[in-house]
Design an enzyme around this catalytic site. Structure first.
Site, PDB file in Angstrom:
ATOM      1  N   HIS A 105     -20.938  62.657  29.789  1.00  0.00           N
ATOM      2  CA  HIS A 105     -19.496  62.434  29.865  1.00  0.00           C
ATOM      3  C   HIS A 105     -18.771  63.503  30.697  1.00  0.00           C
ATOM      4  O   HIS A 105     -17.773  64.062  30.246  1.00  0.00           O
ATOM      5  CB  HIS A 105     -18.885  62.415  28.463  1.00  0.00           C
ATOM      6  CG  HIS A 105     -19.405  61.350  27.565  1.00  0.00           C
ATOM      7  ND1 HIS A 105     -19.291  61.410  26.192  1.00  0.00           N
ATOM      8  CD2 HIS A 105     -20.045  60.180  27.832  1.00  0.00           C
ATOM      9  CE1 HIS A 105     -19.829  60.329  25.659  1.00  0.00           C
ATOM     10  NE2 HIS A 105     -20.303  59.562  26.645  1.00  0.00           N
ATOM     11  N   PRO A 106     -19.211  63.806  31.918  1.00  0.00           N
ATOM     12  CA  PRO A 106     -18.501  64.835  32.692  1.00  0.00           C
ATOM     13  C   PRO A 106     -17.129  64.349  33.149  1.00  0.00           C
ATOM     14  O   PRO A 106     -16.974  63.219  33.617  1.00  0.00           O
ATOM     15  CB  PRO A 106     -19.429  65.073  33.887  1.00  0.00           C
ATOM     16  CG  PRO A 106     -20.172  63.791  34.050  1.00  0.00           C
ATOM     17  CD  PRO A 106     -20.366  63.258  32.655  1.00  0.00           C
TER      18      PRO A 106
END
Length: 548
Positions: free
Chosen positions: A475-476
């Site tokens: 989930h960057p």
């Protein structure tokens, strides 16, 4: 000399992922606008992009994954992690967990409190609903008739029912929907599937409109840099099939290549921290220190428990006719384990009483493996993966060189703050407490990772264990953060326009100023929906102004 592909476009979109596919759909709906969308990966013409359990084969495969790696992480005891990103139309939505998760209303209200007008929960909810086709039907929270299908799981496991009961015994309530603004509780995840098939952004938004004569998709296009006329974004240069090509834009260029790709393209194009650009001999178009900074990600701590007396996917997979039987069930009924998202049961709760709202998310799986891309364990087990959904650690994306084909340096800096370390320790203790509840006792949960050698009363040992078992949950966000002009690290304004240049926007997960409380795919599509509306509004305003 780059080859000009001819023609001039009103919009050039770089990246056909979760944001780019939706943008292409909405912007090409105006028949007088010519839209070019460039994707570095290929088409999604591989079966494992579409069978839900295909993530087991797609993640860690160079056909479908860019195969990035992080820098060695001090908080993870010096380990470097695989950092999957999707390599096809649909982007990471072609290989992700398919979980539909908006986050919490307070996440977006926080953005509004930062001064970002129009980004509070009540503001963004209509943009979530605009493209939604939800199995729960029409309500204040959900809509039907949109392109993005949201479905219930098509398989159930007694083990997950037992875990749910154990969580309730530990004081965590059951709920029916994570996506109404408050996701605290335990519930089956809702997934982006249609009749048992993965429903990626490409399936939902891009492929249905590729027949439009004003929309052009090019794949295998590795962006080299943006083209500027002074301070105005005027086109894109890319390499395709070994040839350098370019296209001009009379309207706006939109970066939708994600938190890694969009940051890298901005830097290669001369927009970013001046010292970093000079180090690589890149001419500075706009000195923006925030480009590549503010990287945030969810670190999952994957606790694994062996069990007996109850079925898990591990032994089904390794049985004599296991995979063949599951494949037959899927082919005939579109049901069974091959329809599984990586996680079927979710849980949001608080790590301690000081938390104002839920700050932990669990992904509970009736399976276990050392890491994605490797085989399932041969013993029966489940995984209870827990992450801090609002980490305070901040990392970065930086260029290694001017070569667009060289992956940038990625450093999430997990567990680099005292708060994140404290929550990691608390989350392991809480997971053990749930596993010890009566509902699971008949199945004799035996902790495989981190294992009994890590004592519950030893904070230092628990923290080291967190570093040993922690990994990204993919989930960057945040590397081109949205902010006010007074924020020196701001990259885009509240209309997603890049500061210091003209006709350039970033519309993807990289603009999030802070991470949302849960999976980030649905928020990224919301940002694209809202961004597309802004682009169309501004184009109409400009046309009307010229006409006047």
């Amino acid at each position: 000399m780059a080859e000009d592909i001819g023609d001039e476009y009103d919009y050039i979109i770089v990246g056909a992922g979760s944001a780019g596919c939706l943008l292409a759909n909405r912007l090409s709906a105006d028949t007088d606008k010519r839209v070019l969308i460039l994707e570095a990966g290929g088409r999604d013409n591989w079966i494992w992009f579409h069978i839900p359990v295909g993530y087991l084969f797609a993640i860690g495969n160079p056909r479908s994954d860019w195969m990035f790696r992080t820098e060695p992480e001090p908080g993870l005891n010096g380990r470097s992690l695989n950092y999957p990103r999707g390599k096809a139309i649909g982007g990471s939505s072609a290989i992700n967990a398919m979980i539909y998760m908006r986050g919490q209303a307070a996440d977006y209200d926080h953005w509004r409190q930062l001064g970002l007008t129009g980004w509070g929960w009540d503001d963004v909810l209509p943009f979530f609903r605009k493209h939604e086709n939800h199995f729960l039907g029409e309500s204040d929270a959900h809509a039907i008739g949109g392109e993005l299908h949201v479905s219930p799981p098509r398989v159930r496991w007694d083990l997950l029912d037992a875990f749910r009961a154990a969580a309730e015994q530990a004081g965590i309530k059951s709920i029916t929907d994570f996506n109404c603004g408050d996701n605290e509780g335990i519930c089956a995840f809702h997934v982006n599937q249609k009749r048992g098939r993965r429903w990626s952004a490409a399936s939902a938004f891009l492929k249905p409109v590729l027949h439009r004569p004003n929309l052009r998709l090019e794949t295998g296009c590795l962006a080299e840099s943006l083209i500027f006329d002074g301070k105005r974004a005027a086109g894109v240069r890319w390499r395709q099939n070994g040839v350098s090509r370019n296209a001009r834009c009379r309207g706006e260029v939109i970066l939708a290549a994600g938190s890694i790709g969009s940051a890298q393209i901005l830097l290669l194009s001369g927009i970013g921290p001046g010292p970093q650009l000079r180090e690589h001999g890149i001419d500075i178009v706009a000195d923006r220190p925030g480009v590549g900074s503010n990287l945030q990600d969810h670190l999952q701590l994957r606790l694994i428990f062996k069990v007996d007396g109850i079925t898990t996917l591990n032994e089904r997979y390794h049985s004599r006719f296991g995979f063949a039987g599951m494949l037959a069930e899927y082919a005939l009924l579109r049901r069974g384990p091959l329809t599984m998202a990586p996680s079927q049961l979710g849980l949001f709760t608080r790590s301690d009483r000081d938390q104002e709202r839920a700050n932990l998310q669990y992904h509970v799986q009736p399976l276990s493996l050392d890491k994605f891309g490797e085989p399932l364990h041969e013993f029966p087990a489940f995984t209870a993966s827990v992450c801090n959904v609002r980490p305070t650690s901040r990392g970065f994306v930086r260029l290694r060189s001017r070569n667009p084909a060289e992956a940038p340096a990625i450093a999430p800096n997990y567990l680099s703050t005292a708060a994140d370390r404290r929550i990691a320790v608390a989350s392991i203790r809480l997971t053990r407490r749930i596993a010890a509840q009566p509902a699971l006792k008949p199945f004799h949960p035996d902790e495989y990772l981190p294992g009994h050698r890590v004592r519950d009363d030893d904070d230092a040992a628990l923290l080291k264990a967190a570093g040993d078992i922690g990994t990204t949950i993919f989930h960057p966000i945040g590397t081109a953060k949205m902010g006010l002009p007074s924020d020196p690290m701001m990259v885009v304004d509240d209309r997603l326009r890049v500061a210091g240049v003209e006709r350039l926007r970033v519309i993807d997960a990289s603009v999030m100023p802070t991470i949302t409380s849960g999976n980030t795919n649905a928020p990224t599509m919301m940002i694209a929906e809202k961004g597309a509306a802004m682009l169309r509004e501004d184009a109409k305003r400009l046309t009307e102004g010229v006409a006047a």
